[in-house]
Write a protein that holds these residues in place. Structure first.
Motif, PDB file in Angstrom:
ATOM      1  N   GLY A 210      -1.066   7.988  -3.992  1.00 53.56           N
ATOM      2  CA  GLY A 210      -1.930   8.518  -2.945  1.00 53.56           C
ATOM      3  C   GLY A 210      -3.305   8.907  -3.435  1.00 53.56           C
TER       4      GLY A 210
ATOM      5  N   TRP B 157      -3.521   2.741   7.018  1.00 52.98           N
ATOM      6  CA  TRP B 157      -3.476   1.581   6.115  1.00 52.98           C
ATOM      7  C   TRP B 157      -2.357   1.719   5.093  1.00 52.98           C
ATOM      8  CZ3 TRP B 157      -4.187   1.230   0.779  1.00 52.98           C
ATOM      9  CH2 TRP B 157      -4.341  -0.053   0.264  1.00 52.98           C
ATOM     10  N   LYS B 158      -2.136   2.928   4.608  1.00 50.92           N
ATOM     11  CA  LYS B 158      -1.148   3.137   3.553  1.00 50.92           C
ATOM     12  C   LYS B 158       0.291   3.115   4.084  1.00 50.92           C
ATOM     13  CE  LYS B 158      -0.162   6.209  -0.371  1.00 50.92           C
ATOM     14  NZ  LYS B 158       1.297   6.196  -0.218  1.00 50.92           N
ATOM     15  N   ASN B 159       0.518   3.596   5.301  1.00 49.22           N
ATOM     16  CA  ASN B 159       1.876   3.837   5.763  1.00 49.22           C
ATOM     17  C   ASN B 159       2.383   2.847   6.796  1.00 49.22           C
ATOM     18  OD1 ASN B 159       2.290   6.295   4.220  1.00 49.22           O
ATOM     19  ND2 ASN B 159       0.836   7.257   5.618  1.00 49.22           N
TER      20      ASN B 159
ATOM     21  N   MET C  18       1.650   2.579  -3.459  1.00 50.97           N
ATOM     22  CA  MET C  18       0.516   2.928  -4.305  1.00 50.97           C
ATOM     23  C   MET C  18       0.356   4.447  -4.366  1.00 50.97           C
ATOM     24  SD  MET C  18      -2.275   0.067  -3.075  1.00 50.97           S
ATOM     25  CE  MET C  18      -3.528   0.708  -4.209  1.00 50.97           C
TER      26      MET C  18
ATOM     27  N   VAL D 290      -7.104   5.814   6.616  1.00 49.12           N
ATOM     28  CA  VAL D 290      -6.544   5.642   5.278  1.00 49.12           C
ATOM     29  C   VAL D 290      -5.022   5.810   5.333  1.00 49.12           C
ATOM     30  CG1 VAL D 290      -6.571   6.447   2.898  1.00 49.12           C
ATOM     31  CG2 VAL D 290      -8.670   6.493   4.241  1.00 49.12           C
TER      32      VAL D 290
ATOM     33  N   VAL E 207      -5.349   5.762  -3.917  1.00 47.63           N
ATOM     34  CA  VAL E 207      -5.785   5.248  -2.619  1.00 47.63           C
ATOM     35  C   VAL E 207      -6.969   6.053  -2.091  1.00 47.63           C
ATOM     36  CG1 VAL E 207      -5.101   4.973  -0.201  1.00 47.63           C
ATOM     37  CG2 VAL E 207      -3.542   4.288  -2.022  1.00 47.63           C
TER      38      VAL E 207
ATOM     39  N   PRO F 140       0.805  -1.238   0.000  1.00 45.36           N
ATOM     40  CA  PRO F 140       0.000   0.000   0.000  1.00 45.36           C
ATOM     41  C   PRO F 140       0.829   1.275   0.000  1.00 45.36           C
ATOM     42  CG  PRO F 140      -0.908  -1.586   1.543  1.00 45.36           C
ATOM     43  CD  PRO F 140       0.402  -2.142   1.087  1.00 45.36           C
ATOM     44  N   PHE F 141       2.038   1.227   0.589  1.00 46.32           N
ATOM     45  CA  PHE F 141       2.856   2.434   0.670  1.00 46.32           C
ATOM     46  C   PHE F 141       3.310   2.915  -0.704  1.00 46.32           C
ATOM     47  CE2 PHE F 141       7.085   4.440   1.075  1.00 46.32           C
ATOM     48  CZ  PHE F 141       6.719   5.555   1.833  1.00 46.32           C
TER      49      PHE F 141
END
Length: 296
Positions: A120, A171-173, A118, A168, A123, A115-116
């Motif tokens: 931004g 989840w991404k970081n 992807m 969010v 996302v 996810p990182f």
């Protein structure tokens, strides 16, 4: 033509000067000069269009420091900070877990880190569909466990919107934090760990007495990034809510951008940016003192 022989001292100085010339020039042009311009604009009432820049002194700073609405927005940023701390805890947990010899650990590492990398914006739009109150997949999932269809407006309720946006970012970081902690864990000498195990230390004692003290600098780095990310949160509220509903998801940076480009008050926006820089410096100094005391 006479041959010029330079001493070792001058050769060393010229070599250092040659290597530093380009990076120092770039830092000056793109870092120092814009900062000085920002500081100068913060003392003016420039609207961003006209060449006139009326000097107003500290009026912009008085406006920022005496406006309760501006500092109320930091409560929204605080939500991102709390989720950021939780993100560090979860990242450290997965790093410790995936640093052990479990089957398929490289696959799990890749899935957590994916996810990182992807985009931004992608996302944000993906979670915009996930959070949709009518056709969102999150409400559809919750409806499977409820007696009636769930129609929660995750981005439309003031008490939920900041937590939804901060999740969010979590989840991404979280995979990024996991990778940083994993690299730090792998740098701990194995003989120290083995000696502690031979002395009868369990996993909790290893974590408290060896692991955490050994990676305290990395923890400080991740907390530094967490503070910066929380205070400068912009992308998610800008893309998903535009600060709504009724300004309940505005952050300090989105407020600054609106002040500059929507209300054409670049002087006040510049002073807000300077205040944010000072707040970041104070918070990081306090964090540094706490980490140093814990490390000692």
């Amino acid at each position: 033509m006479p041959h010029v022989s330079l001493s070792y001292k001058w050769q060393r100085k010229l070599l250092i000067f040659g290597f530093l010339l380009v990076p120092v020039t770039l830092v000056t042009v793109f870092g120092v000069y814009p900062t000085l311009q920002l500081l100068r604009l913060s003392f003016t009432a420039w609207n961003g269009y006209l060449p006139d820049m009326p000097w107003v002194g500290f009026a912009n700073y008085r406006n920022v420091l005496t406006n309760p609405e501006i500092f109320t927005i930091f409560g929204h940023n605080a939500v991102y900070f709390v989720w950021g701390l939780f993100q560090n805890v979860v990242g450290l947990f997965f790093a410790v877990l995936l640093n052990s010899r479990i089957r398929g650990r490289n696959v799990y590492r890749m899935l957590l880190f994916l996810p990182f990398i992807m985009n931004g914006t992608a996302v944000a739009f993906m979670f915009n569909y996930l959070y949709h109150s009518q056709v969102g997949s999150l409400n559809a999932l919750l409806s499977l466990f409820a007696s009636e269809p769930v129609k929660i407006s995750w981005l439309g309720r003031p008490e939920l919107v900041n937590h939804s946006l901060a999740f969010v970012g979590f989840w991404k970081n979280v995979g990024f934090n996991m990778v940083i902690y994993l690299a730090a864990l792998q740098s701990i000498p194995s003989d120290i760990v083995e000696a502690a195990k031979m002395d009868g230390a369990n996993r909790l004692q290893l974590l408290r007495s060896i692991t955490l003290p050994s990676i305290v600098k990395v923890i400080e780095l991740n907390l530094f990034l967490t503070v910066i990310g929380a205070l400068e949160a912009f992308e998610l509220p800008f893309l998903l809510t535009k600060g709504g509903p009724l300004g309940s998801s505005e952050t300090f940076v989105t407020k600054t951008v609106d002040t500059a480009f929507e209300f054409a008050n670049f002087g006040l926006a510049s002073s807000m940016s300077v205040v944010l820089i000072l707040i970041v410096a104070v918070v990081l100094l306090a964090q540094r003192l706490v980490i140093r005391r814990w490390d000692s």
